[in-house]
Motif scaffolding. Structure first.
Motif, short mmCIF file in Angstrom:
data_model
loop_
_atom_site.label_atom_id
_atom_site.label_comp_id
_atom_site.label_asym_id
_atom_site.label_seq_id
_atom_site.Cartn_x
_atom_site.Cartn_y
_atom_site.Cartn_z
N SER A 133 30.30 25.67 73.24
CA SER A 133 31.48 26.35 73.77
C SER A 133 31.28 26.58 75.27
O SER A 133 30.17 26.49 75.79
CB SER A 133 31.70 27.68 73.07
OG SER A 133 30.76 28.64 73.53
N ILE A 134 32.35 26.92 75.96
CA ILE A 134 32.24 27.15 77.41
C ILE A 134 31.47 28.43 77.72
O ILE A 134 31.11 28.67 78.88
CB ILE A 134 33.61 27.15 78.12
CG1 ILE A 134 34.51 28.25 77.57
CG2 ILE A 134 34.28 25.80 78.01
CD1 ILE A 134 35.76 28.45 78.42
N ASN A 135 31.20 29.23 76.70
CA ASN A 135 30.41 30.45 76.90
C ASN A 135 28.97 30.27 76.45
O ASN A 135 28.18 31.23 76.45
CB ASN A 135 31.04 31.61 76.14
CG ASN A 135 32.42 31.95 76.65
OD1 ASN A 135 32.65 32.00 77.84
ND2 ASN A 135 33.37 32.14 75.73
N ASP A 136 28.60 29.04 76.09
CA ASP A 136 27.26 28.75 75.60
C ASP A 136 26.22 28.93 76.71
O ASP A 136 26.53 28.81 77.91
CB ASP A 136 27.20 27.31 75.07
CG ASP A 136 25.94 27.01 74.29
OD1 ASP A 136 25.96 27.15 73.07
OD2 ASP A 136 24.93 26.63 74.92
N GLU A 137 24.99 29.20 76.30
CA GLU A 137 23.89 29.37 77.25
C GLU A 137 23.71 28.13 78.14
O GLU A 137 23.39 28.25 79.33
CB GLU A 137 22.59 29.66 76.50
CG GLU A 137 21.37 29.86 77.40
CD GLU A 137 20.09 30.07 76.62
OE1 GLU A 137 19.03 30.20 77.25
OE2 GLU A 137 20.15 30.13 75.36
N LEU A 138 23.93 26.94 77.58
CA LEU A 138 23.78 25.71 78.36
C LEU A 138 24.81 25.64 79.49
O LEU A 138 24.49 25.22 80.60
CB LEU A 138 23.94 24.48 77.45
CG LEU A 138 22.82 24.25 76.44
CD1 LEU A 138 23.22 23.17 75.45
CD2 LEU A 138 21.53 23.87 77.16
N ILE A 139 26.03 26.05 79.19
CA ILE A 139 27.06 26.07 80.24
C ILE A 139 26.73 27.13 81.28
O ILE A 139 26.93 26.94 82.48
CB ILE A 139 28.45 26.33 79.62
CG1 ILE A 139 28.78 25.28 78.56
CG2 ILE A 139 29.51 26.35 80.71
CD1 ILE A 139 28.89 23.86 79.05
N THR A 140 26.17 28.24 80.83
CA THR A 140 25.75 29.30 81.76
C THR A 140 24.69 28.78 82.72
O THR A 140 24.69 29.14 83.91
CB THR A 140 25.22 30.51 80.99
OG1 THR A 140 26.27 31.02 80.14
CG2 THR A 140 24.76 31.61 81.93
N LYS A 141 23.79 27.94 82.24
CA LYS A 141 22.78 27.34 83.12
C LYS A 141 23.43 26.54 84.24
O LYS A 141 23.00 26.59 85.40
CB LYS A 141 21.84 26.44 82.32
CG LYS A 141 20.84 27.18 81.45
CD LYS A 141 19.90 26.20 80.76
CE LYS A 141 18.88 26.93 79.90
NZ LYS A 141 17.94 25.98 79.24
N ILE A 142 24.48 25.78 83.90
CA ILE A 142 25.15 24.97 84.91
C ILE A 142 25.93 25.88 85.87
O ILE A 142 26.00 25.61 87.08
CB ILE A 142 26.06 23.92 84.25
CG1 ILE A 142 25.21 23.00 83.36
CG2 ILE A 142 26.79 23.09 85.32
CD1 ILE A 142 26.01 21.99 82.56
N ARG A 143 26.48 26.95 85.36
CA ARG A 143 27.15 27.91 86.25
C ARG A 143 26.14 28.45 87.28
O ARG A 143 26.46 28.58 88.47
CB ARG A 143 27.74 29.07 85.44
CG ARG A 143 28.87 28.66 84.51
CD ARG A 143 29.50 29.88 83.84
NE ARG A 143 30.40 29.49 82.76
CZ ARG A 143 31.67 29.10 82.92
NH1 ARG A 143 32.17 29.03 84.14
NH2 ARG A 143 32.41 28.77 81.88
#
Length: 243
Positions: free
Chosen positions: A63-73
């Motif tokens: 999901s867009i709230n996943d930890e992986l997406i947070t890393k890219i943020r």
């Protein structure tokens, strides 16, 4: 505004490697001071990372709230540049081929869900879905629209695409062509396809290894069927476009 089209290596189901590629291209493009880095379709997990067995694939989708997406943020914030990448999305339990653009403050600029069905196998269950429409979005002082790979090859979608009026079209893809095949025929076909659009079309592809050989990759900027800039198919690297 500077946009870097990143023809980066991509490995299915090796998210650590794919994230490392994003970091590498942030480093390699630093001298260009780009406002936006773009990677290919389904880049985060790899285009062939899913098997269309839902119980397995839902563990791969994020999901867009996943930890992986947070890393890219966090990468975007640290690099002070926007980042766009494709990913297999878990949207409330439903799986999409999606594209996310994150700005230099780590905020979502745009999320697009592929409209055409070519990313999934025929007769996939109803938990694999497509987006319902195309749209435009603002980034800095320009207007953009994302098309994912086969979106631009379905004739029934062309009228809706032509109705869009962005300053630039973004076309992230996964096309595992061999360099020789691309140069022999597909390159002409892709160029011809862009003749119907007056605005620039920015194409970026992932580079993979298949049967021990590299294929895919490359980046192109077309306008009305003409190549304005190119990083040849089969090449790793980046192409910078100023809009």
């Amino acid at each position: 505004m500077k946009i870097a089209l990143c023809s980066a290596e991509n490995i299915d189901n090796d998210i650590d490697f794919n994230l490392a590629q994003i970091e590498l291209f942030i480093k390699n493009t630093k001298s260009e001071n780009p406002d936006l880095l773009l990677f290919g379709e389904a880049f985060l997990q790899g285009f062939d990372s899913i098997c269309f067995e839902y119980q397995k694939d839902i563990k791969i989708a994020v999901s867009i709230n996943d930890e992986l997406i947070t890393k890219i943020r966090k990468l975007a914030i640290e690099a002070k540049t926007a980042i766009g990448f494709g990913f297999i999305e878990n949207d409330h339990g439903t799986i999409f081929s999606s594209y996310l653009i994150i700005d230099k403050d780590g905020k979502t600029v745009d999320k697009y869900q592929r409209v055409s069905v070519g990313w999934r196998i025929r007769n996939a269950c109803a938990d694999y879905r497509e987006g319902k429409s195309f749209h435009e979005f603002k980034f800095q002082d320009k207007t953009f629209a994302v098309l994912l790979c086969g979106d631009f090859w379905e004739d029934y979608l062309l009228e809706k695409i032509i109705d869009l009026n962005p300053d630039v079209f973004l076309w992230p893809v996964f096309c595992s062509y061999k360099k020789e095949d691309w140069e022999r025929s597909q390159k002409k076909d892709y160029s011809a396809r862009t003749e119907i659009l007056a605005k620039p079309m920015l194409f970026v592809n992932s580079l993979i290894t298949e049967d021990g050989k590299t294929c895919g990759g490359g980046a192109y900027i077309w306008q009305q069927g003409k190549i304005l800039q190119e990083l040849p198919m089969g090449k790793k690297g980046y192409l910078v476009f100023t809009v």
